[in-house]
Design a protein around this motif. Sequence first.
Motif, mmCIF file in Angstrom:
data_model
loop_
_atom_site.group_PDB
_atom_site.id
_atom_site.type_symbol
_atom_site.label_atom_id
_atom_site.label_comp_id
_atom_site.label_asym_id
_atom_site.label_seq_id
_atom_site.Cartn_x
_atom_site.Cartn_y
_atom_site.Cartn_z
ATOM 1 N N GLU A 1 0.821 -1.202 0.000
ATOM 2 C CA GLU A 1 0.000 0.000 0.000
ATOM 3 C C GLU A 1 0.863 1.263 0.000
ATOM 4 O O GLU A 1 1.868 1.340 0.716
ATOM 5 C CB GLU A 1 -0.869 -0.042 1.251
ATOM 6 N N THR A 2 0.490 2.229 -0.804
ATOM 7 C CA THR A 2 1.165 3.519 -0.791
ATOM 8 C C THR A 2 1.055 4.100 0.607
ATOM 9 O O THR A 2 -0.020 4.129 1.188
ATOM 10 C CB THR A 2 0.525 4.477 -1.816
ATOM 11 N N GLY A 3 2.187 4.510 1.166
ATOM 12 C CA GLY A 3 2.226 5.033 2.520
ATOM 13 C C GLY A 3 2.749 4.039 3.535
ATOM 14 O O GLY A 3 2.992 4.397 4.685
ATOM 15 N N PHE A 4 2.935 2.760 3.097
ATOM 16 C CA PHE A 4 3.483 1.765 4.020
ATOM 17 C C PHE A 4 4.926 2.149 4.351
ATOM 18 O O PHE A 4 5.647 2.658 3.503
ATOM 19 C CB PHE A 4 3.431 0.362 3.394
ATOM 20 N N PRO A 5 5.371 1.915 5.584
ATOM 21 C CA PRO A 5 6.729 2.295 5.978
ATOM 22 C C PRO A 5 7.812 1.702 5.072
ATOM 23 O O PRO A 5 7.599 0.709 4.380
ATOM 24 C CB PRO A 5 6.843 1.755 7.404
ATOM 25 N N ASP A 6 8.992 2.328 5.126
ATOM 26 C CA ASP A 6 10.108 1.991 4.233
ATOM 27 C C ASP A 6 10.686 0.599 4.424
ATOM 28 O O ASP A 6 11.194 0.007 3.474
ATOM 29 C CB ASP A 6 11.255 3.000 4.427
ATOM 30 N N GLY A 7 10.664 0.095 5.639
ATOM 31 C CA GLY A 7 11.323 -1.182 5.865
ATOM 32 C C GLY A 7 10.749 -1.949 7.032
ATOM 33 O O GLY A 7 10.161 -1.373 7.957
ATOM 34 N N VAL A 8 10.937 -3.265 6.963
ATOM 35 C CA VAL A 8 10.601 -4.171 8.055
ATOM 36 C C VAL A 8 11.859 -4.972 8.328
ATOM 37 O O VAL A 8 12.507 -5.463 7.400
ATOM 38 C CB VAL A 8 9.430 -5.113 7.676
ATOM 39 N N PHE A 9 12.200 -5.101 9.601
ATOM 40 C CA PHE A 9 13.394 -5.841 9.987
ATOM 41 C C PHE A 9 12.967 -6.967 10.920
ATOM 42 O O PHE A 9 12.186 -6.748 11.852
ATOM 43 C CB PHE A 9 14.402 -4.908 10.664
ATOM 44 N N LEU A 10 13.448 -8.178 10.635
ATOM 45 C CA LEU A 10 13.034 -9.386 11.353
ATOM 46 C C LEU A 10 14.188 -9.966 12.158
ATOM 47 O O LEU A 10 15.316 -10.053 11.666
ATOM 48 C CB LEU A 10 12.551 -10.438 10.355
ATOM 49 N N LEU A 11 13.886 -10.393 13.387
ATOM 50 C CA LEU A 11 14.879 -11.020 14.258
ATOM 51 C C LEU A 11 14.329 -12.362 14.703
ATOM 52 O O LEU A 11 13.292 -12.421 15.372
ATOM 53 C CB LEU A 11 15.173 -10.128 15.472
ATOM 54 N N GLY A 12 14.984 -13.437 14.292
ATOM 55 C CA GLY A 12 14.492 -14.783 14.571
ATOM 56 C C GLY A 12 14.545 -15.173 16.031
ATOM 57 O O GLY A 12 15.431 -14.764 16.777
ATOM 58 N N LEU A 13 13.551 -15.979 16.416
ATOM 59 C CA LEU A 13 13.478 -16.561 17.753
ATOM 60 C C LEU A 13 13.751 -18.051 17.652
ATOM 61 O O LEU A 13 13.572 -18.657 16.585
ATOM 62 C CB LEU A 13 12.094 -16.327 18.367
ATOM 63 N N ASP A 14 14.136 -18.678 18.762
ATOM 64 C CA ASP A 14 14.429 -20.112 18.766
ATOM 65 C C ASP A 14 13.236 -20.969 18.358
ATOM 66 O O ASP A 14 13.400 -22.054 17.809
ATOM 67 C CB ASP A 14 14.907 -20.554 20.158
ATOM 68 N N CYS A 15 12.005 -20.496 18.590
ATOM 69 C CA CYS A 15 10.805 -21.271 18.292
ATOM 70 C C CYS A 15 10.430 -21.240 16.806
ATOM 71 O O CYS A 15 9.494 -21.907 16.389
ATOM 72 C CB CYS A 15 9.632 -20.766 19.123
ATOM 73 N N GLY A 16 11.157 -20.453 16.008
ATOM 74 C CA GLY A 16 10.854 -20.360 14.582
ATOM 75 C C GLY A 16 10.033 -19.138 14.211
ATOM 76 O O GLY A 16 9.862 -18.848 13.031
ATOM 77 N N LEU A 17 9.483 -18.437 15.181
ATOM 78 C CA LEU A 17 8.796 -17.170 14.923
ATOM 79 C C LEU A 17 9.841 -16.056 14.932
ATOM 80 O O LEU A 17 11.024 -16.320 15.066
ATOM 81 C CB LEU A 17 7.727 -16.923 15.987
ATOM 82 N N CYS A 18 9.393 -14.810 14.797
ATOM 83 C CA CYS A 18 10.352 -13.710 14.804
ATOM 84 C C CYS A 18 9.749 -12.451 15.403
ATOM 85 O O CYS A 18 8.538 -12.312 15.477
ATOM 86 C CB CYS A 18 10.866 -13.423 13.397
ATOM 87 N N LEU A 19 10.635 -11.568 15.814
ATOM 88 C CA LEU A 19 10.260 -10.208 16.177
ATOM 89 C C LEU A 19 10.370 -9.375 14.917
ATOM 90 O O LEU A 19 11.198 -9.661 14.057
ATOM 91 C CB LEU A 19 11.209 -9.647 17.232
ATOM 92 N N ALA A 20 9.568 -8.338 14.824
ATOM 93 C CA ALA A 20 9.630 -7.452 13.660
ATOM 94 C C ALA A 20 9.574 -6.009 14.137
ATOM 95 O O ALA A 20 8.883 -5.685 15.102
ATOM 96 C CB ALA A 20 8.472 -7.724 12.705
ATOM 97 N N VAL A 21 10.317 -5.165 13.444
ATOM 98 C CA VAL A 21 10.213 -3.732 13.661
ATOM 99 C C VAL A 21 9.934 -3.090 12.311
ATOM 100 O O VAL A 21 10.531 -3.454 11.297
ATOM 101 C CB VAL A 21 11.466 -3.134 14.347
#
Length: 123
Positions: A45-65
Amino acid sequence: MTHAPPLTEAELERSVHNRFLSAGWYPLKTDAATRVRGGKGGHIETGFPDGVFLLGLDCGLCLAVVIELKEPTKGKLSDDQVRVHRKLRAHHNIEPHVVRTTAEVDGLIRLGRTLRAQLDGRP
């Protein structure tokens, strides 16, 4: 004592990318202009932020900023960005971080490390 001039948005983008990458995060550039709007190639979508950064967790999910980059002195959000950021907050409890300095990035990286340690049960 002379101060270095503020970074341009392009310089800040390179620095942000490198800082997250060096800290073990996976960077995704989400510039809507690089995607076909509404086409088969996907949609950002136009207006969506410039970037997403992912940090993996041991369980296979991740944190995102989710990050919107702006020049420190003159960068401001467009109407589309304000609308999308508001929607992300209201409907998905996602806080887009408007980043103007590398110090702000370093703080987000530290917070991500702290959260990962807590979630993964690391000391």
